[in-house]
Write an enzyme that holds these catalytic residues in place. Structure first.
Site, PDB file in Angstrom:
ATOM      1  N   ASN A   1      -5.643   5.959  -2.010  1.00 13.30           N
ATOM      2  CA  ASN A   1      -5.229   6.372  -0.657  1.00 13.30           C
ATOM      3  C   ASN A   1      -4.781   7.821  -0.608  1.00 13.30           C
ATOM      4  OD1 ASN A   1      -5.913   4.048   0.607  1.00 13.30           O
ATOM      5  ND2 ASN A   1      -3.890   3.127   0.524  1.00 13.30           N
TER       6      ASN A   1
ATOM      7  N   SER B   1       0.833  -1.209   0.000  1.00 14.57           N
ATOM      8  CA  SER B   1       0.000   0.000   0.000  1.00 14.57           C
ATOM      9  C   SER B   1       0.863   1.252   0.000  1.00 14.57           C
ATOM     10  CB  SER B   1      -0.841   0.074   1.274  1.00 14.57           C
ATOM     11  OG  SER B   1      -1.736  -0.959   1.343  1.00 14.57           O
TER      12      SER B   1
ATOM     13  N   HIS C   1      -2.283  -3.232  -6.559  1.00 13.17           N
ATOM     14  CA  HIS C   1      -2.837  -2.829  -5.261  1.00 13.17           C
ATOM     15  C   HIS C   1      -4.340  -3.110  -5.225  1.00 13.17           C
ATOM     16  CE1 HIS C   1      -3.876   0.402  -2.148  1.00 13.17           C
ATOM     17  NE2 HIS C   1      -3.200  -0.538  -1.523  1.00 13.17           N
TER      18      HIS C   1
ATOM     19  N   GLU D   1      -5.344  -1.149  -8.538  1.00 12.57           N
ATOM     20  CA  GLU D   1      -4.435  -0.139  -9.096  1.00 12.57           C
ATOM     21  C   GLU D   1      -3.186  -0.884  -9.569  1.00 12.57           C
ATOM     22  OE1 GLU D   1      -5.310   3.859  -6.447  1.00 12.57           O
ATOM     23  OE2 GLU D   1      -4.222   2.248  -5.477  1.00 12.57           O
TER      24      GLU D   1
END
Ligand SMILES: NC(=O)c1ccc[n+]([C@@H]2O[C@H](COP(=O)([O-])OP(=O)(O)OC[C@H]3O[C@@H](n4cnc5c(N)ncnc54)[C@H](O)[C@@H]3O)[C@@H](O)[C@H]2O)c1
Length: 284
Positions: free
Chosen positions: A188, A117, A138, A150
């Site tokens: 994120n 991450s 991801h 992702e």
């Protein structure tokens, strides 16, 4: 095309990747260095598949799907995999040690995807010893439910590896979005400051968790309020990821408010511990 994949790590993310891959017809070898984690991962997958089966959302029986998964603790079992996923602890040293082991087992030409991450794909690609065949994929928690992956090429990643990752995402029924190797990628980078801001609003006693979540659900149209979401994914995860992104960027929008540090210290991590921004000992 890909037939047999290896997944290292049978924790929250690894078990989701394993389940999704097997559900979509791939043979999977699921490897964790802890026997107890392998057993836990297996149980999580069985439980989740049983739920999907009950809802009539599987094309075949849960048993047939589980039959495509081999659970193991020996990394050697990955030797004939044609695609490797890594979903182990978020620690570059631990990941690099494992990559070294995998290098002696899986040919360098086999595409290798990390689910990190927050670590730099470019640094991980260097550690992988297979730079051009290394890529970030991801996934989102819970993997069987969340549609997005992702894809993050490292500086060294070859375009054929990005294509391999796209094909793998398609096989797994996910929508892929390619993103530059940058802190937080897309989701994120946007989501973490948003959740932290909600915690700041709570910390400043501007509104209660219920009021904050209701406001965002009804005013911004999000399906889950930011504090409910943090309780669902783990207050510790948001705190941890926020701190990592802050360390990397020095951008204050990523700095978690004090109240989150206290909550983590108290073990108020959300649903998984029965208390977070809300108290679950009385709910559902
Ligand atoms: N939890 C999330 O919401 C989320 C979302 C996207 C990506 N990620 C990333 O996915 C990765 C895994 O996260 P998680 O939440 O599943 O962690 P987790 O702690 O639930 O699971 C990690 C697993 O890795 C195993 N492990 C550790 N070292 C190992 C080794 N050398 N060989 C084999 N197995 C090993 C552990 O025993 C454990 O079962 C991390 O890189 C994390 O950043 C997490």
């Amino acid at each position: 095309m890909f037939k047999k994949i290896a997944v290292f790590g049978t924790g929250s993310m690894g078990s989701g990747i394993i389940q999704t891959a097997a559900t979509n017809g791939l043979q999977v070898v699921a490897i964790d260095n802890e026997r107890s984690s392998v057993d836990r991962g297996k149980k999580i997958i069985e439980k989740s598949l049983a739920r999907f089966e009950k809802k009539g959302r599987l094309k075949e029986s849960a048993n047939e799907i589980i039959g495509r998964i081999e659970f193991a603790t020996d990394p050697e079992r990955a030797s004939n995999a044609d695609f490797v996923f890594e979903a182990i602890f978020e620690d570059i040293k631990i990941k690099a040690e494992l990559y070294k082991k995998i290098n002696a087992i899986v040919p360098e030409t086999v595409p290798f995807a990390s689910n990190t991450s927050s670590l730099s794909m470019t640094a991980l690609a260097k550690a992988s010893g297979r730079s051009s065949n290394f890529v970030g994929m991801h996934f989102f928690n819970p993997v069987p439910m969340m549609k997005l992956v992702e894809i993050i090429p490292a500086l060294q990643t070859a375009s054929k590896t990005v294509e391999a990752a796209k094909s793998m995402a398609e096989i797994m029924g996910k929508t892929a979005v390619v993103c530059k190797d940058t802190p937080g990628f897309i989701v994120n980078r946007i989501l973490v400051p948003y959740m932290l801001e909600a915690a700041r609003v709570y910390d400043a006693e501007i509104a209660s968790p219920e009021q904050i979540d209701t406001a965002m659900k009804l005013g911004a149209g999000v399906p889950m309020g930011p504090l409910e979401l943090m309780d669902f994914t783990g207050v510790d995860i948001a705190y941890f990821v926020g701190n990592i992104l802050y360390d990397e960027t020095k951008d204050k929008k990523f700095l978690p408010p004090n109240v989150m540090q206290k909550m983590v210290q108290a073990g108020w991590l959300g649903r998984k511990t029965g208390k977070g921004f809300y108290d679950y000992s009385k709910k559902d």
